[in-house]
Design a protein around this motif. Structure first.
Motif, PDB file in Angstrom:
ATOM      1  N   ILE A 180     -60.260  26.590 134.776  1.00 45.36           N
ATOM      2  CA  ILE A 180     -60.108  25.207 135.255  1.00 45.36           C
ATOM      3  C   ILE A 180     -58.634  24.824 135.299  1.00 45.36           C
ATOM      4  CG2 ILE A 180     -60.590  22.796 134.685  1.00 45.36           C
ATOM      5  CD1 ILE A 180     -63.274  23.813 133.464  1.00 45.36           C
ATOM      6  N   ALA A 181     -57.908  25.146 134.242  1.00 40.61           N
ATOM      7  CA  ALA A 181     -56.473  24.840 134.214  1.00 40.61           C
ATOM      8  C   ALA A 181     -55.730  25.643 135.275  1.00 40.61           C
ATOM      9  CB  ALA A 181     -55.916  25.135 132.823  1.00 40.61           C
ATOM     10  N   ASP A 182     -56.131  26.892 135.449  1.00 43.16           N
ATOM     11  CA  ASP A 182     -55.480  27.749 136.435  1.00 43.16           C
ATOM     12  C   ASP A 182     -55.626  27.178 137.846  1.00 43.16           C
ATOM     13  OD1 ASP A 182     -54.121  30.369 136.901  1.00 43.16           O
ATOM     14  OD2 ASP A 182     -55.907  30.755 138.109  1.00 43.16           O
ATOM     15  N   ALA A 183     -56.724  26.473 138.073  1.00 43.88           N
ATOM     16  CA  ALA A 183     -56.979  25.870 139.382  1.00 43.88           C
ATOM     17  C   ALA A 183     -56.289  24.517 139.539  1.00 43.88           C
ATOM     18  CB  ALA A 183     -58.485  25.707 139.593  1.00 43.88           C
ATOM     19  N   GLY A 184     -55.605  24.064 138.484  1.00 44.59           N
ATOM     20  CA  GLY A 184     -54.961  22.754 138.543  1.00 44.59           C
ATOM     21  C   GLY A 184     -55.946  21.610 138.410  1.00 44.59           C
ATOM     22  N   LEU A 185     -57.049  21.859 137.699  1.00 42.33           N
ATOM     23  CA  LEU A 185     -58.099  20.854 137.569  1.00 42.33           C
ATOM     24  C   LEU A 185     -58.310  20.471 136.112  1.00 42.33           C
ATOM     25  CD1 LEU A 185     -60.709  22.507 139.997  1.00 42.33           C
ATOM     26  CD2 LEU A 185     -59.182  20.594 140.527  1.00 42.33           C
ATOM     27  N   ARG A 186     -59.143  19.465 135.914  1.00 46.07           N
ATOM     28  CA  ARG A 186     -59.599  19.071 134.589  1.00 46.07           C
ATOM     29  C   ARG A 186     -61.116  19.275 134.553  1.00 46.07           C
ATOM     30  NH1 ARG A 186     -57.713  13.050 135.014  1.00 46.07           N
ATOM     31  NH2 ARG A 186     -58.852  13.454 136.955  1.00 46.07           N
ATOM     32  N   PRO A 187     -61.698  19.410 133.367  1.00 46.73           N
ATOM     33  CA  PRO A 187     -63.160  19.606 133.301  1.00 46.73           C
ATOM     34  C   PRO A 187     -63.938  18.546 134.071  1.00 46.73           C
ATOM     35  CG  PRO A 187     -62.187  20.073 131.167  1.00 46.73           C
ATOM     36  CD  PRO A 187     -61.074  19.523 132.032  1.00 46.73           C
ATOM     37  N   GLU A 188     -63.452  17.309 134.071  1.00 43.65           N
ATOM     38  CA  GLU A 188     -64.187  16.257 134.785  1.00 43.65           C
ATOM     39  C   GLU A 188     -64.150  16.432 136.311  1.00 43.65           C
ATOM     40  OE1 GLU A 188     -61.831  15.893 132.475  1.00 43.65           O
ATOM     41  OE2 GLU A 188     -60.496  14.201 132.890  1.00 43.65           O
ATOM     42  N   ASP A 189     -63.292  17.321 136.795  1.00 41.76           N
ATOM     43  CA  ASP A 189     -63.264  17.596 138.237  1.00 41.76           C
ATOM     44  C   ASP A 189     -64.357  18.576 138.653  1.00 41.76           C
ATOM     45  OD1 ASP A 189     -60.929  16.019 138.690  1.00 41.76           O
ATOM     46  OD2 ASP A 189     -59.701  17.672 137.912  1.00 41.76           O
ATOM     47  N   VAL A 190     -64.882  19.326 137.697  1.00 45.32           N
ATOM     48  CA  VAL A 190     -65.873  20.368 138.006  1.00 45.32           C
ATOM     49  C   VAL A 190     -67.242  19.723 138.189  1.00 45.32           C
ATOM     50  CG1 VAL A 190     -67.061  22.416 137.128  1.00 45.32           C
ATOM     51  CG2 VAL A 190     -64.585  22.154 136.782  1.00 45.32           C
ATOM     52  N   ASP A 191     -67.848  19.953 139.345  1.00 42.67           N
ATOM     53  CA  ASP A 191     -69.169  19.372 139.608  1.00 42.67           C
ATOM     54  C   ASP A 191     -70.214  20.423 139.981  1.00 42.67           C
ATOM     55  OD1 ASP A 191     -68.100  20.003 142.037  1.00 42.67           O
ATOM     56  OD2 ASP A 191     -68.295  18.006 142.922  1.00 42.67           O
ATOM     57  N   GLY A 192     -69.862  21.699 139.816  1.00 46.58           N
ATOM     58  CA  GLY A 192     -70.817  22.771 140.079  1.00 46.58           C
ATOM     59  C   GLY A 192     -70.675  23.858 139.026  1.00 46.58           C
ATOM     60  N   LEU A 193     -71.781  24.567 138.761  1.00 51.83           N
ATOM     61  CA  LEU A 193     -71.780  25.592 137.720  1.00 51.83           C
ATOM     62  C   LEU A 193     -72.729  26.702 138.144  1.00 51.83           C
ATOM     63  CD1 LEU A 193     -70.717  26.246 134.833  1.00 51.83           C
ATOM     64  CD2 LEU A 193     -72.751  25.083 133.949  1.00 51.83           C
TER      65      LEU A 193
END
Length: 394
Positions: free
Chosen positions: A39-52
């Motif tokens: 997630i960090a490598d993608a420049g995102l935060r956990p709250e940005d992730v909406d798929g798993l």
């Protein structure tokens, strides 16, 4: 060729947890480490992730260290708010989870999908080895009805006839097959922070290794480890914001043709990799000659050999000659193979370590094992009855 769904997403982040033998950490612990890194490598935060998405999901017997945590556990641990999730083993091999994530992004079900694969097989086996976690002979099912009653309970038993048939039909030698293991060890030594085995390995060492299932010896078999690999599949619009570079999926190969079996495929010197490979090349204008680096599934060395032929890097029956001496698959060869040591020396992350390595190569971030100017990579996974492949570009 019309517009393809592959164009709608990118791999924006990738990471892995600690990888090693008998780490004694839980599958969820390793998964969270890898996930937060991706997630960090993608420049995102956990709250940005909406798929798993994961392979194989909750169906697997996790007590054997094979399945990893189901999506619900990961969602809860990371406190994710999801609009789509999936865990399944009924896919075109392990990379099917990546393809599912791409489809979710393409259809608008999610914008950033966390994909993970976690194994704790080394800890599950403990000091007793693989035999301690193999299924018993009390009841054979599926394709096992033709092997388990006769003592063939290990994938080494199931895939060895493919190697034997290839040697019988085409004169392939153990010395030629052994170049896959020897080259993998040489490449692993260039990734000492990640590889499990880095000590030099000669072809003489290979030939002297303990036989497991003729003609496959111990060094033809990958190394069970504990570890997790995670990646982020994002909408293509996120590519400019990916701080370490976005990798594109040029094409996927998901076809299943012929009999999906370890021992009933029409050409016993091959396997369903043939269908996945043909499908892959049907979805791109690129050719095998355009590939700069190959990360081919090597649960057993013979699987990588089969993939070399299926993907068209050499003709059917010609892989032995292609592998002779190992020059073609070296870092400076015509087709650098499994540049992080693969699963034979880097450890069995069930194909996802190969996927991570392909991303690093295309980013130019593979340090001492970097293939200069790598722009196109192929990743293949699976063996026996299932197979899948993806073609990546930087």
């Amino acid at each position: 060729m019309g517009e393809r769904f592959e164009r709608d997403s990118v791999i924006s982040g990738v990471a892995r947890s600690a990888v090693g033998r008998r780490l004694g950490r839980s599958a969820l612990d390793l998964t969270v480490e890898a996930a937060l890194g991706a997630i960090a490598d993608a420049g995102l935060r956990p709250e940005d992730v909406d798929g798993l998405c994961t392979y194989p999901g909750g169906y697997a017997d996790t007590s054997r260290g094979y399945g990893g945590p189901p999506p619900a556990e990961v969602q809860d641990a990371l406190r994710l708010n999801l609009t789509w999730f999936q865990g399944s083993g009924e896919l075109p091999g392990q990379l099917g989870a990546l393809v599912s994530a791409m489809m979710a992004v393409s259809t608008g079900l999610a914008r950033h999908v966390l994909v993970y694969r976690t194994v704790t097989e080394s800890s599950a086996q403990g000091a007793l080895g693989r035999g301690s976690v193999l299924p018993g002979l009390e009841q054979a099912g599926s394709y096992g009805v033709w092997s388990q009653p006769f003592g063939g309970i290990s994938p080494a038993n199931w895939i060895a006839p493919v190697a034997m048939r290839h040697m019988h039909e085409f004169g392939t030698t153990r010395e030629q097959l052994g170049q896959i293991a020897v080259t993998a060890r040489r490449h692993a030594a260039l990734d000492p922070d990640a590889a499990v085995y880095t000590a030099p390995l000669s072809i003489e060492d290979y030939l002297a290794a303990r036989m497991i299932s003729t003609p496959l010896c111990l060094l033809d078999c990958d190394v069970p480890v504990d570890g997790s690999t995670a990646l982020i599949v994002s909408t293509a619009a996120h590519a400019p914001d990916a701080p370490h570079g976005a990798v594109r999926v040029e094409a996927v190969g998901t076809a299943l043709t012929g009999r999906p079996s370890w021992d009933q495929y029409a050409d016993l010197a091959s396997m369903p990799a043939q269908g996945a490979a043909r499908h892959l090349w049907s979805r791109t204008d690129l050719q095998p000659s355009d590939v700069d680096v190959a990360q081919l599934y090597d649960g057993f060395s013979i699987l990588a050999l089969v993939w070399l032929e299926a993907l068209g890097f050499c003709g059917h029956g010609e892989a032995g000659a292609f592998l002779e001496g190992g020059a073609n698959i070296a870092l400076d060869g015509t087709l650098p193979l499994n540049t992080n040591g693969g699963q034979l020396s880097g450890g069995r992350l069930h194909g996802y370590g190969l996927l991570q390595e392909a991303v690093l190569q295309l980013r130019g971030a593979a340090a001492g094992r970097q293939v200069p100017g790598a722009e196109v990579a192929v990743v293949a996974n699976g063996g026996g009855p299932v197979a899948g492949a993806v073609l990546l570009t930087g």
